[in-house]
Design an enzyme around this catalytic site. Structure first.
Site, PDB file in Angstrom:
ATOM      1  N   HIS A 146      87.443   6.141 -85.061  1.00 24.05           N
ATOM      2  CA  HIS A 146      86.573   6.239 -86.293  1.00 24.05           C
ATOM      3  C   HIS A 146      85.307   6.211 -86.395  1.00 24.05           C
ATOM      4  O   HIS A 146      84.965   5.199 -86.068  1.00 24.05           O
ATOM      5  CB  HIS A 146      87.686   5.916 -87.463  1.00 24.05           C
ATOM      6  CG  HIS A 146      87.282   6.413 -88.529  1.00 24.05           C
ATOM      7  ND1 HIS A 146      86.398   6.437 -89.635  1.00 24.05           N
ATOM      8  CD2 HIS A 146      88.115   7.500 -89.453  1.00 24.05           C
ATOM      9  CE1 HIS A 146      86.193   6.622 -90.230  1.00 24.05           C
ATOM     10  NE2 HIS A 146      87.583   7.061 -91.150  1.00 24.05           N
ATOM     11  N   ASP A 223      90.196  -2.564 -85.739  1.00 29.68           N
ATOM     12  CA  ASP A 223      90.019  -1.642 -87.372  1.00 29.68           C
ATOM     13  C   ASP A 223      91.149  -1.086 -87.490  1.00 29.68           C
ATOM     14  O   ASP A 223      91.934  -0.582 -86.442  1.00 29.68           O
ATOM     15  CB  ASP A 223      89.527  -0.201 -86.757  1.00 29.68           C
ATOM     16  CG  ASP A 223      89.591   1.280 -87.576  1.00 29.68           C
ATOM     17  OD1 ASP A 223      90.262   0.994 -88.983  1.00 29.68           O
ATOM     18  OD2 ASP A 223      89.111   2.669 -87.573  1.00 29.68           O
ATOM     19  N   GLN A 226      95.086   1.540 -89.277  1.00 31.00           N
ATOM     20  CA  GLN A 226      96.584   2.710 -89.904  1.00 31.00           C
ATOM     21  C   GLN A 226      97.064   1.942 -89.041  1.00 31.00           C
ATOM     22  O   GLN A 226      98.340   2.259 -88.948  1.00 31.00           O
ATOM     23  CB  GLN A 226      95.814   2.991 -88.987  1.00 31.00           C
ATOM     24  CG  GLN A 226      94.675   4.577 -88.929  1.00 31.00           C
ATOM     25  CD  GLN A 226      95.303   5.339 -90.517  1.00 31.00           C
ATOM     26  OE1 GLN A 226      96.389   5.532 -90.619  1.00 31.00           O
ATOM     27  NE2 GLN A 226      94.009   5.831 -90.957  1.00 31.00           N
ATOM     28  N   LYS A 249      94.377   2.945 -98.521  1.00 31.03           N
ATOM     29  CA  LYS A 249      95.840   3.235 -97.912  1.00 31.03           C
ATOM     30  C   LYS A 249      96.601   2.391 -96.987  1.00 31.03           C
ATOM     31  O   LYS A 249      97.217   2.883 -96.591  1.00 31.03           O
ATOM     32  CB  LYS A 249      94.352   3.545 -96.138  1.00 31.03           C
ATOM     33  CG  LYS A 249      94.007   4.000 -95.919  1.00 31.03           C
ATOM     34  CD  LYS A 249      92.467   3.859 -94.614  1.00 31.03           C
ATOM     35  CE  LYS A 249      91.850   4.463 -94.285  1.00 31.03           C
ATOM     36  NZ  LYS A 249      92.110   6.340 -94.241  1.00 31.03           N
ATOM     37  N   CYS A 389      87.169  12.653 -88.912  1.00 32.12           N
ATOM     38  CA  CYS A 389      86.267  11.255 -88.656  1.00 32.12           C
ATOM     39  C   CYS A 389      86.102  10.734 -87.224  1.00 32.12           C
ATOM     40  O   CYS A 389      85.958   9.598 -87.258  1.00 32.12           O
ATOM     41  CB  CYS A 389      85.764  10.265 -89.819  1.00 32.12           C
ATOM     42  SG  CYS A 389      85.765  10.735 -91.900  1.00 32.12           S
TER      43      CYS A 389
END
Length: 434
Positions: A146, A223, A226, A249, A389
């Site tokens: 991303h 990151d 998710q 999220k 992104c």
């Protein structure tokens, strides 16, 4: 991290959970809503909305300031939220700092590293070896990142003279563990990867990357946008140095993100931003900073959003992260297998049968993703279209955009099937299959 998968959520339980989410009863397109865009922004249950409203109306005050009762109550809520979120991800409260979102958190790490090395370049005391990045050193990312986990490292490379390298993906958008390990060298100083790809659903082999990073003295930045909302994550067990994730999220409010800095890194990094609340002493020429986490929390924080995020964590824990993970893995496989079986539809990411998160991105031959999205929307199906992104990944795949369906704990098998049924009719609708 590959978790031990347990029994998922029963259909009956998912339907009960859906009653907690007012927006799922809406019909924005005039038909029942199928919300398959949780990878971008999840919906919020009443418990989260109520918690934030209760704080705003009953306890709202500046935290860590003032001696009055309301300020003390607000501060208790603020620090209680930190404790709960730290426990949720297997961290110490002193390792959890607030950010505007995950993008802000990742930028904080990169900007702080730049600040540490800028002081060294200006002839100040030698930078801590843990933080040192010089010309000839390497920063490693993947081609699937991303932009939030790519642009900060591009800039850090520009500022320090380091070389940005990346692990290439194949024609399906997938990178391999072998390729990643081969890319790590004695010059590697930072490895920044997504725990779960927001486009392909690939789950990164974090433990192996961390072991390889330790062997060369590199930092690992994760990151976790998710992964933290969707599967059990223990940051201490993973051994990463830094991680970032966003409230919006994971059933929480927007405008709040979390930055995890392992104790040693948090103690060594200088602050990226300076101002009120993160100092001990200030004169007209000097300043001294508080230790982490307050060192990275300059200015007034979004306290009500933090309280809402803590309520979201409470909700997720009550449902059970192993059950959520199992539910989403099953939906991810259903999405992948169904999409791959449709003529003229190209599935991106791991093949059906391979482990993937609960999302799937596709390319429909002869139809732009934005047109696919309009057909889906007309049937009440909210899916993401665009480059998500992740322009370099899409450029590698030879397309400008894909269509992504992403599930969450409130997604049903019927909704996945509605998406697949609608997707199967897209090419015929545009006459692309003739």
């Amino acid at each position: 991290m590959t978790s031990t998968v347990t029994a998922g959520l029963t259909e009956e339980r998912v339907l009960r959970l859906r009653d907690d989410f007012p927006i799922l009863a809406e019909q924005p397109a005039g038909v029942p809503l199928v919300y398959l865009d949780s990878g971008a922004t999840s919906q919020q249950p009443r418990q989260v909305l109520d918690a934030e409203w209760a704080f705003r109306t009953q306890r709202n005050a500046a935290v860590h300031r003032g001696a009055h009762t309301l300020a003390a109550l607000a501060t208790d809520d603020y620090e209680s939220a930190r404790d709960r979120i730290a426990r949720f991800v297997g961290a110490k409260p002193t390792e959890i700092s607030w950010a505007m979102n995950a993008t802000d958190a990742l930028n904080t790490v990169a900007l702080s590293l730049a600040e540490a090395n800028r002081a060294h370049a200006d002839g100040a005391d030698a930078v801590d070896p843990m933080l040192r990045i010089r010309e000839g050193d390497e920063i490693l990312v993947t081609e699937a990142e991303h932009h939030a986990n790519l642009l900060p490292w591009q800039r850090l490379a520009d500022e320090t003279g380091a070389t940005l390298r990346w692990i290439e993906v194949d024609d399906d958008g997938v990178w391999t563990t072998d390729a990643a390990l081969a890319a790590i060298t004695e010059r590697t100083r930072v490895i920044a990867v997504a725990h779960v790809s927001n486009v392909t659903g690939l789950i990164a082999p974090v433990e192996q990357l961390v072991a390889a990073a330790r062997a060369v003295g590199a930092l690992v930045v994760l990151d976790a946008c998710q992964s933290v909302p969707h599967r059990p994550v223990d940051l201490h067990a993973l051994g990463v140095d830094a991680a970032a994730f966003s409230g919006h999220k994971m059933l929480g409010p927007g405008g709040i993100g979390v930055l995890y800095l392992a104790e040693a890194l948090g103690a060594a990094l200088p602050p990226a931003r300076v101002g009120g609340s993160m100092i001990t002493t200030v004169t007209m020429t000097e300043r001294e900073f508080l230790p982490a986490p307050q060192r990275f929390e300059a200015g007034t924080q979004p306290v009500s959003a933090i309280v809402g995020l803590a309520a979201a964590v409470d909700y997720l824990e009550a449902v059970g992260m192993p059950a959520i993970e199992a539910h989403e893995l099953a939906l991810g496989e259903r999405l992948a297998a169904g999409a791959a079986s449709i003529e003229g539809v190209r599935l991106i990411g791991p093949r059906p049968g391979a482990e993937r998160a609960g999302l799937a991105s596709v390319i429909v031959d002869g139809v732009h993703a934005h047109d696919v999205g309009q057909v889906l929307d007309a049937q009440g199906i909210a899916a993401r279209v665009g480059h998500h992104c992740a322009q370099p990944l899409h450029r590698r795949l030879g397309v400008a955009a894909t269509t992504r369906a992403s599930a969450y704990l409130y997604t049903t098998e019927d909704e996945v099937d509605r998406f697949l049924d609608a997707l199967s009719g897209v090419r015929a609708y545009f006459g692309a299959g003739r």
